[in-house]
Design a protein around this motif. Structure first.
Motif, PDB file in Angstrom:
ATOM      1  N   ALA A  90      -3.873   3.962  -4.102  1.00 32.65           N
ATOM      2  CA  ALA A  90      -3.957   2.924  -3.075  1.00 32.65           C
ATOM      3  C   ALA A  90      -2.662   2.137  -2.902  1.00 32.65           C
ATOM      4  CB  ALA A  90      -5.112   1.979  -3.389  1.00 32.65           C
ATOM      5  N   CYS A  91      -2.059   1.687  -3.989  1.00 29.78           N
ATOM      6  CA  CYS A  91      -0.966   0.713  -3.869  1.00 29.78           C
ATOM      7  C   CYS A  91       0.115   0.955  -4.914  1.00 29.78           C
ATOM      8  CB  CYS A  91      -1.496  -0.707  -4.090  1.00 29.78           C
ATOM      9  SG  CYS A  91      -2.919  -1.128  -3.111  1.00 29.78           S
TER      10      CYS A  91
ATOM     11  N   ASP B  40     -10.384   2.203   0.905  1.00 31.78           N
ATOM     12  CA  ASP B  40      -9.525   2.467   2.061  1.00 31.78           C
ATOM     13  C   ASP B  40      -8.657   3.697   1.822  1.00 31.78           C
ATOM     14  OD1 ASP B  40     -10.248   0.511   3.718  1.00 31.78           O
ATOM     15  OD2 ASP B  40      -8.336  -0.586   3.676  1.00 31.78           O
ATOM     16  N   ALA B  41      -8.012   3.724   0.653  1.00 31.10           N
ATOM     17  CA  ALA B  41      -7.077   4.807   0.351  1.00 31.10           C
ATOM     18  C   ALA B  41      -7.815   6.086  -0.007  1.00 31.10           C
ATOM     19  CB  ALA B  41      -6.166   4.401  -0.803  1.00 31.10           C
TER      20      ALA B  41
ATOM     21  N   ARG C 274       0.839  -1.206   0.000  1.00 34.31           N
ATOM     22  CA  ARG C 274       0.000   0.000   0.000  1.00 34.31           C
ATOM     23  C   ARG C 274       0.871   1.251   0.000  1.00 34.31           C
ATOM     24  NH1 ARG C 274      -5.684  -0.911   2.643  1.00 34.31           N
ATOM     25  NH2 ARG C 274      -5.681  -3.158   2.886  1.00 34.31           N
ATOM     26  N   VAL C 275       0.339   2.301  -0.566  1.00 32.11           N
ATOM     27  CA  VAL C 275       1.030   3.592  -0.520  1.00 32.11           C
ATOM     28  C   VAL C 275       0.745   4.202   0.853  1.00 32.11           C
ATOM     29  CG1 VAL C 275       1.048   5.938  -1.450  1.00 32.11           C
ATOM     30  CG2 VAL C 275       0.957   3.995  -3.009  1.00 32.11           C
ATOM     31  N   LEU C 276       1.805   4.451   1.605  1.00 32.14           N
ATOM     32  CA  LEU C 276       1.627   4.965   2.966  1.00 32.14           C
ATOM     33  C   LEU C 276       1.872   6.471   3.005  1.00 32.14           C
ATOM     34  CD1 LEU C 276       3.574   2.095   4.776  1.00 32.14           C
ATOM     35  CD2 LEU C 276       1.089   2.379   4.619  1.00 32.14           C
TER      36      LEU C 276
ATOM     37  N   ALA D  47      -8.951  12.641  -8.234  1.00 25.03           N
ATOM     38  CA  ALA D  47      -8.522  11.426  -8.933  1.00 25.03           C
ATOM     39  C   ALA D  47      -8.247  10.316  -7.927  1.00 25.03           C
ATOM     40  CB  ALA D  47      -7.265  11.726  -9.742  1.00 25.03           C
ATOM     41  N   LEU D  48      -8.806   9.147  -8.185  1.00 25.91           N
ATOM     42  CA  LEU D  48      -8.572   7.997  -7.312  1.00 25.91           C
ATOM     43  C   LEU D  48      -8.059   6.842  -8.162  1.00 25.91           C
ATOM     44  CD1 LEU D  48      -8.768   6.605  -4.569  1.00 25.91           C
ATOM     45  CD2 LEU D  48     -11.204   6.240  -4.985  1.00 25.91           C
ATOM     46  N   THR D  49      -6.864   6.360  -7.820  1.00 29.13           N
ATOM     47  CA  THR D  49      -6.214   5.334  -8.634  1.00 29.13           C
ATOM     48  C   THR D  49      -5.836   4.138  -7.776  1.00 29.13           C
ATOM     49  OG1 THR D  49      -5.168   7.224  -9.715  1.00 29.13           O
ATOM     50  CG2 THR D  49      -4.484   5.063 -10.446  1.00 29.13           C
ATOM     51  N   LEU D  50      -5.989   2.960  -8.360  1.00 29.74           N
ATOM     52  CA  LEU D  50      -5.656   1.741  -7.632  1.00 29.74           C
ATOM     53  C   LEU D  50      -4.149   1.600  -7.433  1.00 29.74           C
ATOM     54  CD1 LEU D  50      -6.499  -0.977  -6.431  1.00 29.74           C
ATOM     55  CD2 LEU D  50      -6.506  -1.909  -8.749  1.00 29.74           C
TER      56      LEU D  50
END
Ligand SMILES: [Zn+2]
Ligand SMILES: [Zn+2]
Length: 248
Positions: free
Chosen positions: A83-84, A115-116, A41-43, A235-238
């Motif tokens: 997210a990741c 979640d992200a 995951r991207v923290l 923008a929301l990206t996996l």
């Protein structure tokens, strides 16, 4: 349930869609637990604008919270989350989802997105999947971004379309990527004037995509929605991929 799981394992030996190991619990989904555990995951801290991770809390002031790329050339979208990392296990899972048609993976992948993206989805009027060119859509049979968007609990609106077939972004430099998709998108021609006014004008819209590299595609989509009157585009990206330029 457990007995059925065991029976399936022995009788059919279904394999993980990502690593191809025999699944211990086939009823839990088509990807094994080891693969899901391998997803990185991207923290935080991450850039408020594009969602890419920032080097460290210490080097940024709270006033900035933007990466070097966004400070140099702010994208047309106002906020973003990723997210990741697009590597290892997640790369294999996304591959199974997109190219092997394992559409049931949209749900667990969508959970990672939710979640992200809680902050980005907060107050959103609609989510808009980044469209595929009609030919690509026909060949794949589905748009992976639409499948992901449907899991987010916000109305999905197909406000954009992609009338121009562009070459794949892979292997292109950032400048080429921008030019390649600059005119690839438009508002969907099937929208009436009234629909445009109610669905776009003054609205907060979240674009959804599976993979972001430089953000050129999302930027081009955001530009179209802003020009059509959207108040805010996010923008929301996996997954975030690191730019790899092929030298020819
Ligand atoms: Zn696996
Ligand atoms: Zn940024």
């Amino acid at each position: 349930m457990r007995a059925l799981d065991a029976l399936l394992t022995v009788g059919l030996a279904p394999r993980c869609a990502a690593c191809h190991a025999v699944l211990d619990h086939p009823l839990h989904g088509s990807v094994c637990e080891t693969c899901w555990h391998g997803v990185r995951r991207v923290l935080p801290p991450s850039c408020r604008r594009c969602g890419q991770p920032l080097p460290s809390w210490r080097t940024i002031s709270l006033a900035v919270e933007r990466c070097a790329a966004c400070r140099r050339r702010p994208p047309a979208f106002d906020a973003g989350a990723v997210a990741c990392d697009y590597q290892g296990e997640l790369r294999a899972i996304i591959h199974a989802f997109k190219y092997d048609g394992r559409r049931s993976l949209a749900r667990p992948l969508g959970a990672l997105l939710r979640d992200a993206g809680a902050g980005v989805l907060d107050g959103a009027d609609a989510v808009v999947p980044v469209p595929l060119h009609p030919w690509r859509r026909l060949r794949r049979g589905f748009n992976q971004s639409s499948d992901l968007a449907r899991t987010l609990g916000v109305p999905v609106r197909h406000l954009l379309w992609r009338p121009h077939l562009t070459r794949p972004q892979a292997g292109l430099s950032p400048g080429f990527r921008r030019r390649n998709v600059q005119r690839a998108f438009a508002t969907a021609p099937w929208l009436s004037g009234a629909t445009r006014r109610t669905r776009i004008t003054g609205r907060v819209i979240v674009l959804v995509d599976d993979i972001m590299t430089t953000g050129a595609t999302l930027d081009a989509c955001a530009r179209v929605l802003k020009a059509a009157g959207a108040r805010e585009v996010r923008a929301l990206t996996l997954a975030r991929a690191v730019l790899a330029i092929r030298h020819r």
